[in-house]
Write an enzyme that holds these catalytic residues in place. Structure first.
Site, PDB file in Angstrom:
ATOM      1  N   PRO A  87       0.797  -1.126   0.014  1.00  4.63           N
ATOM      2  CA  PRO A  87       0.092  -0.121  -0.123  1.00  4.63           C
ATOM      3  C   PRO A  87       0.982   1.226   0.040  1.00  4.63           C
ATOM      4  O   PRO A  87       0.348   2.413  -0.261  1.00  4.63           O
ATOM      5  CB  PRO A  87      -0.983  -0.119   1.313  1.00  4.63           C
ATOM      6  N   GLU A 114       2.605  -7.878   8.781  1.00  4.16           N
ATOM      7  CA  GLU A 114       2.502  -6.357   8.655  1.00  4.16           C
ATOM      8  C   GLU A 114       3.396  -5.502   7.489  1.00  4.16           C
ATOM      9  O   GLU A 114       3.184  -4.374   7.071  1.00  4.16           O
ATOM     10  CB  GLU A 114       3.242  -5.684  10.219  1.00  4.16           C
ATOM     11  N   ASP A 167     -11.235  -0.288 -24.796  1.00  9.12           N
ATOM     12  CA  ASP A 167     -11.346  -0.634 -23.112  1.00  9.12           C
ATOM     13  C   ASP A 167     -11.642   0.900 -22.469  1.00  9.12           C
ATOM     14  O   ASP A 167     -10.842   1.756 -22.982  1.00  9.12           O
ATOM     15  CB  ASP A 167     -10.189  -1.318 -22.173  1.00  9.12           C
TER      16      ASP A 167
HETATM   17  N1  4HQ Z   1      -1.005  -5.067   1.127  1.00 11.49           N
HETATM   18  N2  4HQ Z   1      -1.536  -2.858  -3.006  1.00 11.49           N
HETATM   19  C1  4HQ Z   1      -0.053  -5.502   3.242  1.00 11.49           C
HETATM   20  C2  4HQ Z   1      -1.533  -4.245   0.355  1.00 11.49           C
HETATM   21  C3  4HQ Z   1      -1.406  -3.993  -1.293  1.00 11.49           C
HETATM   22  C4  4HQ Z   1      -2.142  -2.782  -1.807  1.00 11.49           C
HETATM   23  C5  4HQ Z   1       0.440  -6.066   0.332  1.00 11.49           C
HETATM   24  C6  4HQ Z   1      -1.102  -5.478   2.342  1.00 11.49           C
HETATM   25  C7  4HQ Z   1       1.534  -6.041   1.245  1.00 11.49           C
HETATM   26  C8  4HQ Z   1       2.338  -6.585   3.453  1.00 11.49           C
HETATM   27  N3  4HQ Z   1      -0.587  -4.511  -1.966  1.00 11.49           N
HETATM   28  N4  4HQ Z   1       1.198  -6.544   2.607  1.00 11.49           N
HETATM   29  N5  4HQ Z   1      -3.036  -2.063  -1.425  1.00 11.49           N
HETATM   30  O1  4HQ Z   1      -2.559  -3.670   0.810  1.00 11.49           O
HETATM   31  O2  4HQ Z   1      -0.576  -3.847  -3.299  1.00 11.49           O
END
Ligand code: 4HQ
Length: 251
Positions: A87, A114, A167
């Site tokens: 994220p 985490e 698209d």
């Molecule tokens: N995560 N876009 C936490 C995501 C995420 C997102 C992936 C959660 C990595 C450790 N990944 N882990 N939004 O929320 O890609």
């Protein structure tokens, strides 16, 4: 194209990556997709991949020794880009999908828990991508979203008819409405223009519907959408209509 995925849950990929468009891409030898279990790179007896964070705060953090070893082994001597799903990355979009579709090899790293020890980023990650501003349980679903959006941009994956060029987002606009038979359904008809056979008028109508829908749902996209002068004029008409609606509702 070759894509390697590093994950603690390789089984999550088996069904989604072997159906529909993804299966066609692999069957036609346009895509080679390999998953690798990060746990296989934990050298201790219990295959430990995570540990508690320094300074406390709860949760578990992926260990740098294990993850960097996994990335280096999968990368080998190749020049593949290494992309972390998290994220904290820059938000994935159509332009990024097109850009990645022109690569011949990249590596996706999916974490759970985490997060990742920061030294993984410092030592082994080229780029960090997020699929949106929300938190998932792991990077696997995000990786599959990226793979799907990228692979459908590779020429030959979709048929000529279903080409990705029509698209939503391909031309900076959302798609307008589509209709199929029956001609009337629960009292609702089909716009006459689509049944008239006037090809040029239909093309213009479709373009206007796309502009209209974009104006209603995602007006900020219109700041950068490439519109002709007459399309800008059409947009100004929509904006005037909205202003008038607004006025009326205030009365
Ligand atoms: N995560 N876009 C936490 C995501 C995420 C997102 C992936 C959660 C990595 C450790 N990944 N882990 N939004 O929320 O890609």
């Amino acid at each position: 194209m070759r894509i390697d995925v590093l994950t603690l849950f390789p089984d999550m990929f088996t069904v989604p990556m072997n159906e529909s468009m993804m299966w066609k891409a692999r069957d036609r030898h346009i895509l080679e997709l390999y998953t690798h279990n990060i746990r296989d790179y934990a050298l201790d007896k219990h295959h430990v991949v995570d540990d508690t964070p320094y300074g406390g705060g709860g949760g578990m953090v992926l260990k740098p020794d294990v993850v960097v070893r996994a990335i280096e082994d999968v990368k080998g001597v190749s020049k593949a880009r290494v992309i972390l799903l998290s994220p904290q990355g820059s938000v994935f979009n159509h332009a990024k999908a097109v850009e990645l579709s022109q690569q011949d090899h990249f590596i996706l790293v999916c974490g759970h828990y985490e997060g990742f020890d920061e030294r993984i980023r410092q030592l082994a990650i080229d780029e960090e991508i997020s699929i949106g501003d929300y938190v998932l349980t792991g990077g696997e679903l995000a990786a599959m979203v990226v793979i799907d959006a990228v692979v459908r941009q590779i020429p030959g994956v979709l048929g000529a008819e279903g080409g990705a060029d029509r698209d939503s987002h391909a031309d900076g606009l959302l798609e307008g409405p589509h209709y199929t038979r029956p001609a009337e359904f629960r009292g609702l008809g089909v716009p006459e223009i689509l049944t008239g056979g006037h090809h040029e008028a239909m093309t213009q109508w479709r373009r206007e519907q796309a502009i209209r829908r974009t104006w209603q749902q995602r007006p900020e996209l219109l700041r950068s959408a490439p519109l002709t002068e007459s399309e800008r004029y059409f947009l100004a008409t929509l904006a005037r209509e909205s202003a008038e609606d607004c006025q009326e509702r205030m009365m």
